[in-house]
Design a protein around this motif. Structure first.
Motif, mmCIF file in Angstrom:
data_model
loop_
_atom_site.group_PDB
_atom_site.id
_atom_site.type_symbol
_atom_site.label_atom_id
_atom_site.label_comp_id
_atom_site.label_asym_id
_atom_site.label_seq_id
_atom_site.Cartn_x
_atom_site.Cartn_y
_atom_site.Cartn_z
ATOM 1 N N LEU A 15 -0.951 -3.975 2.342
ATOM 2 C CA LEU A 15 -1.140 -3.696 0.921
ATOM 3 C C LEU A 15 -2.197 -4.650 0.335
ATOM 4 N N PRO A 16 -3.100 -4.142 -0.494
ATOM 5 C CA PRO A 16 -4.116 -5.005 -1.110
ATOM 6 C C PRO A 16 -3.525 -6.186 -1.883
ATOM 7 N N SER A 17 -2.346 -5.988 -2.487
ATOM 8 C CA SER A 17 -1.716 -7.060 -3.273
ATOM 9 C C SER A 17 -1.114 -8.138 -2.395
ATOM 10 N N GLU A 18 -0.994 -7.863 -1.087
ATOM 11 C CA GLU A 18 -0.328 -8.743 -0.127
ATOM 12 C C GLU A 18 1.129 -9.013 -0.510
ATOM 13 N N GLY A 19 1.675 -8.176 -1.391
ATOM 14 C CA GLY A 19 3.071 -8.308 -1.797
ATOM 15 C C GLY A 19 3.337 -9.409 -2.798
ATOM 16 N N LEU A 20 2.297 -10.101 -3.245
ATOM 17 C CA LEU A 20 2.470 -11.307 -4.066
ATOM 18 C C LEU A 20 3.013 -11.033 -5.468
ATOM 19 N N LEU A 21 2.864 -9.808 -5.958
ATOM 20 C CA LEU A 21 3.266 -9.514 -7.330
ATOM 21 C C LEU A 21 4.630 -8.821 -7.425
ATOM 22 N N TYR A 22 5.284 -8.660 -6.282
ATOM 23 C CA TYR A 22 6.598 -8.029 -6.274
ATOM 24 C C TYR A 22 7.694 -9.100 -6.242
#
Length: 256
Positions: A15-22
């Motif tokens: 995922l482009p977000s690398e999961g950091l915002l979940y």
């Protein structure tokens, strides 16, 4: 093809977000998503006239290929949803995507092919991340007000579309669409610390200066983790141009 706990073959996509915002307890926190290979079931979805007419066919397809039942399409950030869409297309029909481009040098419509696996990803600047929180801040250059905002999810985009649709009759009368202000109201969490939704709406409608909205939108776009759909195209005259990859009917219907 990955070894996994599922009863069907899957692949793991980044995922482009690398999961950091979940949130910590979200299965998306890993920065990856498991997807199943498309089967006849998914082709049934793609050929559903009813879903096509309602504009829901791609969303239903993506819901169907998500392997983990704990992962909901609604929760995906828009950039991550785009990555899921591209990955699903590659797994289902291959990496080559044929599309018609209007040649910048000759103005002729030219059919060409792009390799979807070569699309770049706009990564998230980790220095801006408040761990596990989808929150960012931006000081408006003209009014100097501090905006705290979030990046939109699929559910947010669906809510915006439904609200805009509800105002269609008024739009036909006035000729003015409220899509931009609706998006701002959904995205902004606080203004100078004020979190009341009614007061945020009042700010957006009456105090959000045009000079500031432009800079705000530019900033949001610059930090958005997403698939970069800008591709390099060699024109009929041999010149290189950067063009935006059009996502047309052939994306999931390559034989059309």
């Amino acid at each position: 093809m990955a070894d996994n706990q599922y009863a069907f073959p899957t692949e793991t996509l980044s995922l482009p977000s690398e999961g950091l915002l979940y949130p910590e307890d979200s299965p998306l926190r890993s920065g990856t998503i498991d997807v199943k290979y498309m089967t006849a079931k998914e082709e049934d979805i793609l050929t559903s006239t009813n879903l096509i007419e309602k504009g829901l066919v791609i969303d239903k397809l993506l819901e169907s290929v998500i392997a983990d039942p704990k992962v909901k399409l609604d929760d995906l950030l828009i950039g991550d949803k785009n990555a899921l869409m591209v990955g699903t297309r590659v797994l289902g029909y291959g990496k080559d995507y044929s599309v018609t481009i209007n040649d910048p040098d000759t103005s002729l419509d030219v059919e060409t092919s792009f390799d979807l696996t070569e699309l770049k990803t706009n990564k998230l600047n980790k220095k801006l991340v408040k761990e596990g929180k989808n929150e960012f801040s931006f000081t408006l250059p003209t009014s100097k007000k501090e905006i705290v905002f979030k990046l939109l999810t699929h559910k947010d985009e669906t809510d915006i579309a439904n609200e805009v649709k509800a105002y269609q009759k008024l739009t036909k009368v006035t000729g003015i669409s409220n899509e931009l202000t609706t998006r701002f109201k959904k995205q902004i969490i606080s203004v100078d610390g004020e979190t009341d939704k009614l007061k945020i709406a009042e700010f957006v409608d009456n105090q959000f200066l045009a000079l500031d909205t432009r800079k705000y939108r530019e900033y949001v776009k610059s930090i958005q983790p997403d698939v970069n759909f800008d591709v390099e195209y060699e024109s009929q005259l041999g010149e290189l141009h950067t063009v935006s990859l059009p996502i047309g009917v052939g994306f999931f219907w390559p034989d059309v």
